[in-house]
Design a protein around this motif. Sequence first.
Motif, mmCIF file in Angstrom:
data_model
loop_
_atom_site.group_PDB
_atom_site.id
_atom_site.type_symbol
_atom_site.label_atom_id
_atom_site.label_comp_id
_atom_site.label_asym_id
_atom_site.label_seq_id
_atom_site.Cartn_x
_atom_site.Cartn_y
_atom_site.Cartn_z
ATOM 1 N N VAL A 6 68.196 33.266 26.175
ATOM 2 C CA VAL A 6 68.988 32.032 26.167
ATOM 3 C C VAL A 6 70.257 32.211 26.996
ATOM 4 C CG1 VAL A 6 70.336 30.464 24.713
ATOM 5 C CG2 VAL A 6 68.066 31.195 23.992
ATOM 6 N N ALA A 7 70.928 33.338 26.846
ATOM 7 C CA ALA A 7 72.164 33.583 27.590
ATOM 8 C C ALA A 7 71.899 33.670 29.090
ATOM 9 C CB ALA A 7 72.831 34.861 27.096
ATOM 10 N N LEU A 8 70.829 34.353 29.484
ATOM 11 C CA LEU A 8 70.530 34.505 30.899
ATOM 12 C C LEU A 8 70.008 33.220 31.533
ATOM 13 C CD1 LEU A 8 68.902 38.056 30.937
ATOM 14 C CD2 LEU A 8 71.171 37.399 31.744
ATOM 15 N N SER A 9 69.423 32.333 30.727
ATOM 16 C CA SER A 9 68.902 31.082 31.275
ATOM 17 C C SER A 9 70.014 30.072 31.519
ATOM 18 C CB SER A 9 67.863 30.478 30.336
ATOM 19 O OG SER A 9 68.479 29.987 29.158
ATOM 20 N N GLY A 10 71.201 30.360 31.015
ATOM 21 C CA GLY A 10 72.299 29.406 31.180
ATOM 22 C C GLY A 10 72.092 28.157 30.350
ATOM 23 N N VAL A 11 71.369 28.264 29.255
ATOM 24 C CA VAL A 11 71.056 27.165 28.342
ATOM 25 C C VAL A 11 70.360 26.028 29.105
ATOM 26 C CG1 VAL A 11 71.943 25.747 26.459
ATOM 27 C CG2 VAL A 11 73.106 27.846 27.032
ATOM 28 N N ARG A 12 69.565 26.387 30.102
ATOM 29 C CA ARG A 12 68.821 25.406 30.895
ATOM 30 C C ARG A 12 67.393 25.923 31.038
ATOM 31 N NH1 ARG A 12 68.622 24.067 36.748
ATOM 32 N NH2 ARG A 12 68.085 21.862 36.792
ATOM 33 N N LEU A 13 66.426 25.092 30.718
ATOM 34 C CA LEU A 13 65.011 25.463 30.790
ATOM 35 C C LEU A 13 64.724 26.732 29.975
ATOM 36 C CD1 LEU A 13 64.403 24.860 34.601
ATOM 37 C CD2 LEU A 13 63.734 23.354 32.721
ATOM 38 N N VAL A 14 65.240 26.758 28.770
ATOM 39 C CA VAL A 14 65.113 27.948 27.920
ATOM 40 C C VAL A 14 63.645 28.280 27.651
ATOM 41 C CG1 VAL A 14 65.634 28.928 25.649
ATOM 42 C CG2 VAL A 14 67.362 27.594 26.861
ATOM 43 N N ALA A 15 62.838 27.277 27.356
ATOM 44 C CA ALA A 15 61.427 27.528 27.049
ATOM 45 C C ALA A 15 60.697 28.095 28.264
ATOM 46 C CB ALA A 15 60.753 26.250 26.573
ATOM 47 N N THR A 16 61.052 27.617 29.454
ATOM 48 C CA THR A 16 60.428 28.127 30.674
ATOM 49 C C THR A 16 60.791 29.588 30.880
ATOM 50 O OG1 THR A 16 60.513 25.933 31.657
ATOM 51 C CG2 THR A 16 60.251 27.782 33.156
ATOM 52 N N HIS A 17 62.058 29.917 30.696
ATOM 53 C CA HIS A 17 62.493 31.306 30.852
ATOM 54 C C HIS A 17 61.850 32.200 29.796
ATOM 55 C CE1 HIS A 17 65.654 29.445 33.310
ATOM 56 N NE2 HIS A 17 65.694 30.616 33.913
ATOM 57 N N TYR A 18 61.749 31.693 28.577
ATOM 58 C CA TYR A 18 61.139 32.498 27.520
ATOM 59 C C TYR A 18 59.648 32.707 27.794
ATOM 60 C CZ TYR A 18 60.556 34.536 22.940
ATOM 61 O OH TYR A 18 60.289 35.401 21.926
ATOM 62 N N GLY A 19 58.974 31.685 28.304
ATOM 63 C CA GLY A 19 57.561 31.823 28.665
ATOM 64 C C GLY A 19 57.365 32.834 29.782
ATOM 65 N N LEU A 20 58.253 32.811 30.780
ATOM 66 C CA LEU A 20 58.178 33.789 31.867
ATOM 67 C C LEU A 20 58.388 35.199 31.328
ATOM 68 C CD1 LEU A 20 57.973 34.437 34.886
ATOM 69 C CD2 LEU A 20 60.441 34.074 35.028
ATOM 70 N N HIS A 21 59.357 35.344 30.452
ATOM 71 C CA HIS A 21 59.614 36.651 29.827
ATOM 72 C C HIS A 21 58.376 37.147 29.082
ATOM 73 C CE1 HIS A 21 61.357 39.793 27.376
ATOM 74 N NE2 HIS A 21 60.970 39.140 26.290
ATOM 75 N N ASN A 22 57.747 36.273 28.310
ATOM 76 C CA ASN A 22 56.555 36.677 27.558
ATOM 77 C C ASN A 22 55.390 37.017 28.485
ATOM 78 O OD1 ASN A 22 57.560 36.595 24.963
ATOM 79 N ND2 ASN A 22 57.110 34.437 24.691
ATOM 80 N N SER A 23 55.270 36.298 29.587
ATOM 81 C CA SER A 23 54.203 36.597 30.554
ATOM 82 C C SER A 23 54.399 37.973 31.175
ATOM 83 C CB SER A 23 54.171 35.536 31.654
ATOM 84 O OG SER A 23 53.840 34.279 31.117
ATOM 85 N N ILE A 24 55.623 38.266 31.581
ATOM 86 C CA ILE A 24 55.924 39.573 32.177
ATOM 87 C C ILE A 24 55.721 40.688 31.153
ATOM 88 C CG2 ILE A 24 57.768 40.999 33.161
ATOM 89 C CD1 ILE A 24 58.825 38.367 34.460
ATOM 90 N N ALA A 25 56.171 40.451 29.920
ATOM 91 C CA ALA A 25 55.993 41.446 28.864
ATOM 92 C C ALA A 25 54.510 41.663 28.576
ATOM 93 C CB ALA A 25 56.720 41.008 27.600
ATOM 94 N N GLY A 26 53.724 40.595 28.584
ATOM 95 C CA GLY A 26 52.283 40.712 28.346
ATOM 96 C C GLY A 26 51.585 41.535 29.407
#
Length: 54
Positions: A15-35
């Motif tokens: 949330v902090a790195l996304s700048g409180v913008r498109l949080v779900a998109t950033h979280y989805g990208l994070h989960n994809s990379i982690a996967g």
Amino acid sequence: MGTALAFPFEMDTVVALSGVRLVATHYGLHNSIAGVGIALGNLSVGALVGATVV
């Protein structure tokens, strides 16, 4: 246990790195990379175990 302890900090960091913008998109990208990282780690360990078992 480690995932349960790290999750609140992980979510806060995303949330902090996304700048409180498109949080779900950033979280989805994070989960994809982690996967992908998890899959590669499992494949690597499996290959090593398979190579050692004769």
